[in-house]
Design an enzyme around this catalytic site. Structure first.
Site, PDB file in Angstrom:
ATOM      1  N   LEU A   1     -45.771  38.487  46.538  1.00  0.00           N
ATOM      2  CA  LEU A   1     -46.498  37.210  46.593  1.00  0.00           C
ATOM      3  C   LEU A   1     -47.494  37.162  47.753  1.00  0.00           C
ATOM      4  O   LEU A   1     -47.238  37.685  48.831  1.00  0.00           O
ATOM      5  CB  LEU A   1     -45.498  36.046  46.724  1.00  0.00           C
ATOM      6  CG  LEU A   1     -44.421  35.967  45.645  1.00  0.00           C
ATOM      7  CD1 LEU A   1     -43.536  34.740  45.863  1.00  0.00           C
ATOM      8  CD2 LEU A   1     -45.042  35.934  44.242  1.00  0.00           C
TER       9      LEU A   1
ATOM     10  N   HIS B   1     -50.720  33.309  44.883  1.00  0.00           N
ATOM     11  CA  HIS B   1     -49.513  32.790  44.221  1.00  0.00           C
ATOM     12  C   HIS B   1     -49.073  31.466  44.860  1.00  0.00           C
ATOM     13  O   HIS B   1     -48.710  30.519  44.174  1.00  0.00           O
ATOM     14  CB  HIS B   1     -48.350  33.774  44.371  1.00  0.00           C
ATOM     15  CG  HIS B   1     -48.585  35.122  43.763  1.00  0.00           C
ATOM     16  ND1 HIS B   1     -48.751  36.263  44.515  1.00  0.00           N
ATOM     17  CD2 HIS B   1     -48.667  35.519  42.467  1.00  0.00           C
ATOM     18  CE1 HIS B   1     -48.906  37.287  43.721  1.00  0.00           C
ATOM     19  NE2 HIS B   1     -48.865  36.878  42.467  1.00  0.00           N
TER      20      HIS B   1
ATOM     21  N   GLN C   1     -46.433  45.201  30.145  1.00  0.00           N
ATOM     22  CA  GLN C   1     -47.862  45.000  30.407  1.00  0.00           C
ATOM     23  C   GLN C   1     -48.454  46.146  31.233  1.00  0.00           C
ATOM     24  O   GLN C   1     -49.602  46.080  31.647  1.00  0.00           O
ATOM     25  CB  GLN C   1     -48.132  43.633  31.053  1.00  0.00           C
ATOM     26  CG  GLN C   1     -47.622  43.476  32.458  1.00  0.00           C
ATOM     27  CD  GLN C   1     -47.654  42.025  32.908  1.00  0.00           C
ATOM     28  OE1 GLN C   1     -46.918  41.180  32.395  1.00  0.00           O
ATOM     29  NE2 GLN C   1     -48.516  41.699  33.852  1.00  0.00           N
TER      30      GLN C   1
ATOM     31  N   LYS D   1     -58.202  33.676  38.710  1.00  0.00           N
ATOM     32  CA  LYS D   1     -58.490  35.083  39.049  1.00  0.00           C
ATOM     33  C   LYS D   1     -58.349  35.950  37.798  1.00  0.00           C
ATOM     34  O   LYS D   1     -59.118  36.874  37.564  1.00  0.00           O
ATOM     35  CB  LYS D   1     -57.515  35.530  40.137  1.00  0.00           C
ATOM     36  CG  LYS D   1     -57.164  36.972  40.116  1.00  0.00           C
ATOM     37  CD  LYS D   1     -57.557  37.665  41.379  1.00  0.00           C
ATOM     38  CE  LYS D   1     -57.418  39.146  41.297  1.00  0.00           C
ATOM     39  NZ  LYS D   1     -56.106  39.579  40.838  1.00  0.00           N
TER      40      LYS D   1
ATOM     41  N   GLN E   1     -56.653  36.145  30.961  1.00  0.00           N
ATOM     42  CA  GLN E   1     -55.225  35.828  30.777  1.00  0.00           C
ATOM     43  C   GLN E   1     -55.027  34.315  30.632  1.00  0.00           C
ATOM     44  O   GLN E   1     -54.307  33.846  29.757  1.00  0.00           O
ATOM     45  CB  GLN E   1     -54.446  36.356  31.969  1.00  0.00           C
ATOM     46  CG  GLN E   1     -53.026  35.870  32.065  1.00  0.00           C
ATOM     47  CD  GLN E   1     -52.278  36.560  33.203  1.00  0.00           C
ATOM     48  OE1 GLN E   1     -51.942  37.723  33.099  1.00  0.00           O
ATOM     49  NE2 GLN E   1     -52.027  35.856  34.283  1.00  0.00           N
TER      50      GLN E   1
ATOM     51  N   ARG F   1     -52.248  44.044  44.475  1.00  0.00           N
ATOM     52  CA  ARG F   1     -52.723  45.437  44.538  1.00  0.00           C
ATOM     53  C   ARG F   1     -53.587  45.709  45.772  1.00  0.00           C
ATOM     54  O   ARG F   1     -53.816  46.869  46.106  1.00  0.00           O
ATOM     55  CB  ARG F   1     -53.489  45.798  43.270  1.00  0.00           C
ATOM     56  CG  ARG F   1     -52.596  45.881  42.053  1.00  0.00           C
ATOM     57  CD  ARG F   1     -53.334  46.410  40.833  1.00  0.00           C
ATOM     58  NE  ARG F   1     -52.416  46.755  39.764  1.00  0.00           N
ATOM     59  CZ  ARG F   1     -52.105  45.951  38.748  1.00  0.00           C
ATOM     60  NH1 ARG F   1     -52.661  44.757  38.661  1.00  0.00           N
ATOM     61  NH2 ARG F   1     -51.269  46.342  37.818  1.00  0.00           N
TER      62      ARG F   1
HETATM   63  P1  AMP Z   1     -49.404  38.169  39.128  1.00  0.00           P
HETATM   64  O1  AMP Z   1     -48.194  38.208  39.994  1.00  0.00           O
HETATM   65  O2  AMP Z   1     -50.492  39.100  39.580  1.00  0.00           O
HETATM   66  O3  AMP Z   1     -49.087  38.293  37.655  1.00  0.00           O
HETATM   67  O4  AMP Z   1     -50.026  36.718  39.302  1.00  0.00           O
HETATM   68  C1  AMP Z   1     -49.266  35.568  39.026  1.00  0.00           C
HETATM   69  C2  AMP Z   1     -50.199  34.376  38.948  1.00  0.00           C
HETATM   70  O5  AMP Z   1     -50.914  34.246  40.186  1.00  0.00           O
HETATM   71  C3  AMP Z   1     -51.266  34.515  37.851  1.00  0.00           C
HETATM   72  O6  AMP Z   1     -51.444  33.256  37.209  1.00  0.00           O
HETATM   73  C4  AMP Z   1     -52.495  34.916  38.622  1.00  0.00           C
HETATM   74  O7  AMP Z   1     -53.709  34.543  37.983  1.00  0.00           O
HETATM   75  C5  AMP Z   1     -52.297  34.129  39.910  1.00  0.00           C
HETATM   76  N1  AMP Z   1     -53.086  34.728  40.992  1.00  0.00           N
HETATM   77  C6  AMP Z   1     -53.063  36.012  41.410  1.00  0.00           C
HETATM   78  N2  AMP Z   1     -53.976  36.201  42.385  1.00  0.00           N
HETATM   79  C7  AMP Z   1     -54.582  35.012  42.594  1.00  0.00           C
HETATM   80  C8  AMP Z   1     -55.611  34.550  43.465  1.00  0.00           C
HETATM   81  N3  AMP Z   1     -56.207  35.366  44.332  1.00  0.00           N
HETATM   82  N4  AMP Z   1     -55.984  33.253  43.394  1.00  0.00           N
HETATM   83  C9  AMP Z   1     -55.389  32.410  42.514  1.00  0.00           C
HETATM   84  N5  AMP Z   1     -54.409  32.787  41.656  1.00  0.00           N
HETATM   85  C10 AMP Z   1     -54.012  34.066  41.693  1.00  0.00           C
END
Ligand code: AMP
Length: 282
Positions: A30, A34, A58, A146, A150, A184
């Site tokens: 996180l 997040h 995925q 972002k 999706q 990442r």
């Molecule tokens: P992930 O853990 O990468 O699957 O992300 C979980 C959620 O966090 C998804 O809805 C992403 O779009 C959101 N998210 C990831 N990075 C960002 C960011 N920099 N700004 C806003 N939301 C984000």
């Protein structure tokens, strides 16, 4: 914060709740992106539920599933600090053997943009999000802009599958140089992260030219390609100027709502970013 690892226990807990539940699904590792989704949920909903599940379906065989950053202790600390009510933290068996299969309607959107380079990706994402929705039964779901494609695909899935869930899009959180936060990014050194922020700068050049009235997507894409090309470590996977609804590439900009999005590699780290541009801006 309640920590629940099994589907049965979650359903049991869920059956005792009647207030609004905001849900934020994550892969873990996180960061402030997040956390911004969690804060939005805390503001709007009585109960906030987060899931951490590194979803194998995925990731393709050649992708970074086994290397994906794991920062669980830190994640738990952040979630407790934000006073998240419940963390659902299942294993693969819980999600793929103990949870019923879901039948996701196919969508043209799966094949566009990210789906071209990662054909498996949106099948995996929609499958796991639908399974999570069936267990968590949230009233609201918070997703980041972002991952714009999706977000649109989840919106479409909610409509097609008749989920009674309000989808709340949340803005992209960036570092001080403009780089969109991503789990990442942890693969990159500080100086590489600075180079990676050129992706955002490239997108902002496109935006400036749009503001000045440029309507030819080819010219706009060339501007981006030139900027990225000046940094040899960066390699473009795609740069797209598309209709926000169909994700079809646009030939000539003429008052549409646009999604300008890109994926760029720095070494083998794939960075995505985007902005939307509304017709009233033109
Ligand atoms: P992930 O853990 O990468 O699957 O992300 C979980 C959620 O966090 C998804 O809805 C992403 O779009 C959101 N998210 C990831 N990075 C960002 C960011 N920099 N700004 C806003 N939301 C984000």
């Amino acid at each position: 914060m309640k920590l629940i690892k099994t589907v049965d226990e979650f359903i049991n807990w869920r059956n005792q709740q009647s207030a609004s539940i905001g849900f934020i699904p994550t892969l873990g590792a996180l960061h402030n992106g997040h956390l911004s989704l969690i804060r939005a949920s805390k503001k709007q909903c009585k109960i906030t539920a987060v899931s951490i599940f590194l979803n194998p379906t995925q990731f393709a065989a050649n992708e970074d599933l086994s290397l994906y950053p794991n920062t669980l202790e830190q994640d738990l600390e952040s979630l407790r600090e934000l006073k998240v009510d419940v963390l659902f933290f299942p294993n693969q068996q819980e999600m793929y053997q103990k949870t019923g299969a879901v039948n996701i309607p196919a969508s043209e959107l799966f094949k566009k943009l990210e789906g071209k380079s990662r054909p498996h990706f949106f099948y995996g994402v929609t499958t796991i999000v639908a399974k999570l929705f069936n267990i968590i039964k949230p009233s609201h779901a918070f997703f980041g802009e972002k991952d714009a494609q999706q977000l649109y695909i989840i919106g479409e899935m909610i409509n097609k599958m008749n989920y009674q869930i309000i989808l709340i899009p949340c803005p992209i959180i960036r570092d001080q140089n403009g780089l969109a936060l991503s789990s990442r990014n942890q693969y990159l050194t500080k100086s590489e992260q600075k180079k990676a922020s050129i992706v955002y700068q490239g997108l902002m050049h496109i935006k400036n030219h749009l503001n000045r009235g440029e309507t030819n997507p080819k010219i706009l894409k060339k501007i981006f390609i030139k900027i990225i090309g000046e940094t040899p470590e960066l390699r473009i996977d795609y740069i797209s100027i598309a209709c926000i609804y169909t994700l079809e590439e646009i030939d000539k900009i003429n008052g549409e709502k646009l999604l300008i999005s890109t994926a760029v590699f720095l070494r083998d780290v794939r960075l995505i970013d985007n902005f939307t541009y509304l017709s009233s801006d033109i």
